[in-house]
Scaffold this motif. Sequence first.
Motif, PDB file in Angstrom:
ATOM      1  N   SER A  45       0.836  -1.199   0.000  1.00  0.00           N
ATOM      2  CA  SER A  45       0.000   0.000   0.000  1.00  0.00           C
ATOM      3  C   SER A  45       0.872   1.250   0.000  1.00  0.00           C
ATOM      4  CB  SER A  45      -0.923   0.008   1.218  1.00  0.00           C
ATOM      5  OG  SER A  45      -0.169   0.070   2.412  1.00  0.00           O
ATOM      6  N   LEU A  46       0.275   2.330  -0.500  1.00  0.00           N
ATOM      7  CA  LEU A  46       0.930   3.631  -0.559  1.00  0.00           C
ATOM      8  C   LEU A  46      -0.005   4.665   0.049  1.00  0.00           C
ATOM      9  CD1 LEU A  46       3.203   5.532  -1.667  1.00  0.00           C
ATOM     10  CD2 LEU A  46       1.868   5.644  -3.785  1.00  0.00           C
ATOM     11  N   ASP A  47       0.501   5.431   1.006  1.00  0.00           N
ATOM     12  CA  ASP A  47      -0.223   6.552   1.602  1.00  0.00           C
ATOM     13  C   ASP A  47       0.533   7.826   1.256  1.00  0.00           C
ATOM     14  OD1 ASP A  47      -2.348   5.366   3.548  1.00  0.00           O
ATOM     15  OD2 ASP A  47      -0.536   4.191   3.911  1.00  0.00           O
ATOM     16  N   VAL A  48      -0.168   8.808   0.689  1.00  0.00           N
ATOM     17  CA  VAL A  48       0.446  10.077   0.298  1.00  0.00           C
ATOM     18  C   VAL A  48      -0.327  11.217   0.959  1.00  0.00           C
ATOM     19  CG1 VAL A  48       1.033  11.606  -1.614  1.00  0.00           C
ATOM     20  CG2 VAL A  48       1.222   9.129  -1.920  1.00  0.00           C
ATOM     21  N   SER A  49       0.417  12.137   1.551  1.00  0.00           N
ATOM     22  CA  SER A  49      -0.193  13.325   2.155  1.00  0.00           C
ATOM     23  C   SER A  49       0.558  14.562   1.671  1.00  0.00           C
ATOM     24  CB  SER A  49      -0.168  13.233   3.687  1.00  0.00           C
ATOM     25  OG  SER A  49       1.148  13.026   4.154  1.00  0.00           O
ATOM     26  N   ILE A  50      -0.130  15.699   1.721  1.00  0.00           N
ATOM     27  CA  ILE A  50       0.463  16.974   1.317  1.00  0.00           C
ATOM     28  C   ILE A  50       0.472  17.880   2.539  1.00  0.00           C
ATOM     29  CG2 ILE A  50       0.269  18.990  -0.178  1.00  0.00           C
ATOM     30  CD1 ILE A  50      -1.077  17.159  -2.241  1.00  0.00           C
ATOM     31  N   TRP A  51       1.638  18.432   2.809  1.00  0.00           N
ATOM     32  CA  TRP A  51       1.871  19.246   3.993  1.00  0.00           C
ATOM     33  C   TRP A  51       2.122  20.691   3.596  1.00  0.00           C
ATOM     34  CZ3 TRP A  51       2.116  17.092   9.007  1.00  0.00           C
ATOM     35  CH2 TRP A  51       1.886  15.708   9.026  1.00  0.00           C
ATOM     36  N   GLY A  52       1.641  21.621   4.413  1.00  0.00           N
ATOM     37  CA  GLY A  52       1.811  23.042   4.152  1.00  0.00           C
ATOM     38  C   GLY A  52       2.653  23.713   5.217  1.00  0.00           C
ATOM     39  N   SER A  53       3.359  24.781   4.799  1.00  0.00           N
ATOM     40  CA  SER A  53       4.221  25.527   5.711  1.00  0.00           C
ATOM     41  C   SER A  53       4.210  27.005   5.334  1.00  0.00           C
ATOM     42  CB  SER A  53       5.648  24.992   5.634  1.00  0.00           C
ATOM     43  OG  SER A  53       6.549  25.798   6.356  1.00  0.00           O
ATOM     44  N   GLU A  54       4.321  27.852   6.339  1.00  0.00           N
ATOM     45  CA  GLU A  54       4.430  29.286   6.086  1.00  0.00           C
ATOM     46  C   GLU A  54       5.844  29.680   5.692  1.00  0.00           C
ATOM     47  OE1 GLU A  54       2.862  31.663   9.266  1.00  0.00           O
ATOM     48  OE2 GLU A  54       0.937  30.621   9.252  1.00  0.00           O
ATOM     49  N   ASP A  55       6.849  28.979   6.242  1.00  0.00           N
ATOM     50  CA  ASP A  55       8.237  29.375   6.043  1.00  0.00           C
ATOM     51  C   ASP A  55       9.111  28.323   5.357  1.00  0.00           C
ATOM     52  OD1 ASP A  55       8.475  27.461   8.023  1.00  0.00           O
ATOM     53  OD2 ASP A  55       9.225  28.838   9.554  1.00  0.00           O
ATOM     54  N   GLY A  56       8.558  27.158   5.038  1.00  0.00           N
ATOM     55  CA  GLY A  56       9.339  26.098   4.409  1.00  0.00           C
ATOM     56  C   GLY A  56      10.178  25.296   5.385  1.00  0.00           C
ATOM     57  N   LYS A  57       9.995  25.561   6.689  1.00  0.00           N
ATOM     58  CA  LYS A  57      10.779  24.848   7.710  1.00  0.00           C
ATOM     59  C   LYS A  57       9.886  24.111   8.708  1.00  0.00           C
ATOM     60  CE  LYS A  57      14.550  28.023   7.284  1.00  0.00           C
ATOM     61  NZ  LYS A  57      14.809  29.402   7.404  1.00  0.00           N
ATOM     62  N   GLU A  58       8.833  24.776   9.182  1.00  0.00           N
ATOM     63  CA  GLU A  58       7.902  24.176  10.131  1.00  0.00           C
ATOM     64  C   GLU A  58       6.672  23.696   9.374  1.00  0.00           C
ATOM     65  OE1 GLU A  58       8.490  23.691  13.380  1.00  0.00           O
ATOM     66  OE2 GLU A  58      10.485  24.557  13.076  1.00  0.00           O
ATOM     67  N   TRP A  59       6.330  22.403   9.536  1.00  0.00           N
ATOM     68  CA  TRP A  59       5.272  21.791   8.733  1.00  0.00           C
ATOM     69  C   TRP A  59       4.031  21.418   9.525  1.00  0.00           C
ATOM     70  CZ3 TRP A  59       5.703  22.243   3.662  1.00  0.00           C
ATOM     71  CH2 TRP A  59       6.964  22.585   3.163  1.00  0.00           C
ATOM     72  N   GLY A  60       3.984  21.722  10.808  1.00  0.00           N
ATOM     73  CA  GLY A  60       2.791  21.471  11.601  1.00  0.00           C
ATOM     74  C   GLY A  60       2.593  20.006  11.934  1.00  0.00           C
ATOM     75  N   ALA A  61       1.476  19.725  12.588  1.00  0.00           N
ATOM     76  CA  ALA A  61       1.188  18.377  13.079  1.00  0.00           C
ATOM     77  C   ALA A  61       0.283  17.578  12.147  1.00  0.00           C
ATOM     78  CB  ALA A  61       0.552  18.462  14.457  1.00  0.00           C
ATOM     79  N   LYS A  62      -0.390  18.255  11.212  1.00  0.00           N
ATOM     80  CA  LYS A  62      -1.344  17.571  10.334  1.00  0.00           C
ATOM     81  C   LYS A  62      -1.128  18.015   8.894  1.00  0.00           C
ATOM     82  CE  LYS A  62      -5.055  17.147  13.704  1.00  0.00           C
ATOM     83  NZ  LYS A  62      -6.447  17.469  14.011  1.00  0.00           N
ATOM     84  N   PRO A  63      -1.378  17.111   7.959  1.00  0.00           N
ATOM     85  CA  PRO A  63      -1.270  17.507   6.549  1.00  0.00           C
ATOM     86  C   PRO A  63      -2.439  18.402   6.129  1.00  0.00           C
ATOM     87  CG  PRO A  63      -2.086  15.269   6.708  1.00  0.00           C
ATOM     88  CD  PRO A  63      -1.737  15.704   8.109  1.00  0.00           C
ATOM     89  N   VAL A  64      -2.225  19.139   5.048  1.00  0.00           N
ATOM     90  CA  VAL A  64      -3.285  19.951   4.451  1.00  0.00           C
ATOM     91  C   VAL A  64      -4.346  19.040   3.848  1.00  0.00           C
ATOM     92  CG1 VAL A  64      -3.784  21.626   2.632  1.00  0.00           C
ATOM     93  CG2 VAL A  64      -1.723  21.868   4.001  1.00  0.00           C
ATOM     94  N   THR A  65      -3.902  17.956   3.220  1.00  0.00           N
ATOM     95  CA  THR A  65      -4.806  16.957   2.658  1.00  0.00           C
ATOM     96  C   THR A  65      -4.061  15.632   2.541  1.00  0.00           C
ATOM     97  OG1 THR A  65      -6.469  16.549   0.937  1.00  0.00           O
ATOM     98  CG2 THR A  65      -4.327  17.350   0.199  1.00  0.00           C
ATOM     99  N   ALA A  66      -4.807  14.579   2.364  1.00  0.00           N
ATOM    100  CA  ALA A  66      -4.226  13.250   2.173  1.00  0.00           C
ATOM    101  C   ALA A  66      -5.038  12.502   1.129  1.00  0.00           C
ATOM    102  CB  ALA A  66      -4.206  12.472   3.485  1.00  0.00           C
ATOM    103  N   ILE A  67      -4.344  11.737   0.342  1.00  0.00           N
ATOM    104  CA  ILE A  67      -4.998  10.898  -0.657  1.00  0.00           C
ATOM    105  C   ILE A  67      -5.314   9.564   0.019  1.00  0.00           C
ATOM    106  CG2 ILE A  67      -4.672   9.715  -2.867  1.00  0.00           C
ATOM    107  CD1 ILE A  67      -2.757  12.079  -3.585  1.00  0.00           C
ATOM    108  N   PRO A  68      -6.520   9.064  -0.121  1.00  0.00           N
ATOM    109  CA  PRO A  68      -6.833   7.771   0.497  1.00  0.00           C
ATOM    110  C   PRO A  68      -5.829   6.693   0.070  1.00  0.00           C
ATOM    111  CG  PRO A  68      -8.830   8.805  -0.334  1.00  0.00           C
ATOM    112  CD  PRO A  68      -7.666   9.637  -0.834  1.00  0.00           C
ATOM    113  N   GLN A  69      -5.558   5.785   0.978  1.00  0.00           N
ATOM    114  CA  GLN A  69      -4.581   4.720   0.754  1.00  0.00           C
ATOM    115  C   GLN A  69      -4.842   3.994  -0.568  1.00  0.00           C
ATOM    116  OE1 GLN A  69      -4.656   1.147   3.390  1.00  0.00           O
ATOM    117  NE2 GLN A  69      -2.612   1.878   3.972  1.00  0.00           N
TER     118      GLN A  69
END
Length: 125
Positions: A45-69
């Motif tokens: 299986s493959l799980d893909v998520s997309i993460w967002g950042s304001e500064d390109g260094k800190e990415w937070g605790a949750k992705p902006v979105t995720a593609i179902p497995q």
Amino acid sequence: MLDVFLVPEIAIEADGESTPVELGGSAGKNYLVTLAITKIAEQQSLDVSIWGSEDGKEWGAKPVTAIPQKFYNGVYQLFMNLSGHPGVRFLKAKWHVNRWGVGDLKPRFTFLLKIQEQGSQAAAD
């Protein structure tokens, strides 16, 4: 309008992440996210998520979105609306792979991930 590969076609055998992409003037917009899995074996299986950042260094605790497995070759798309994340100026992808069953348990995938900014007409639909 931004039209870029977050992950150019790549062969992987382990979890990983892409290089961050700067959104520039396309921050806060709507995107069509396309995942194309071009090679995959059974029992993985493959799980893909997309993460967002304001500064390109800190990415937070949750992705902006995720593609179902995903378990199979194919082209999969989803809509990503970043209007609820106005501070996001950078995006990156993260992926997690898993393999089970008998034989070699090292997962092997070839895939790509692309984002395409959608015009205001698509956002209204």
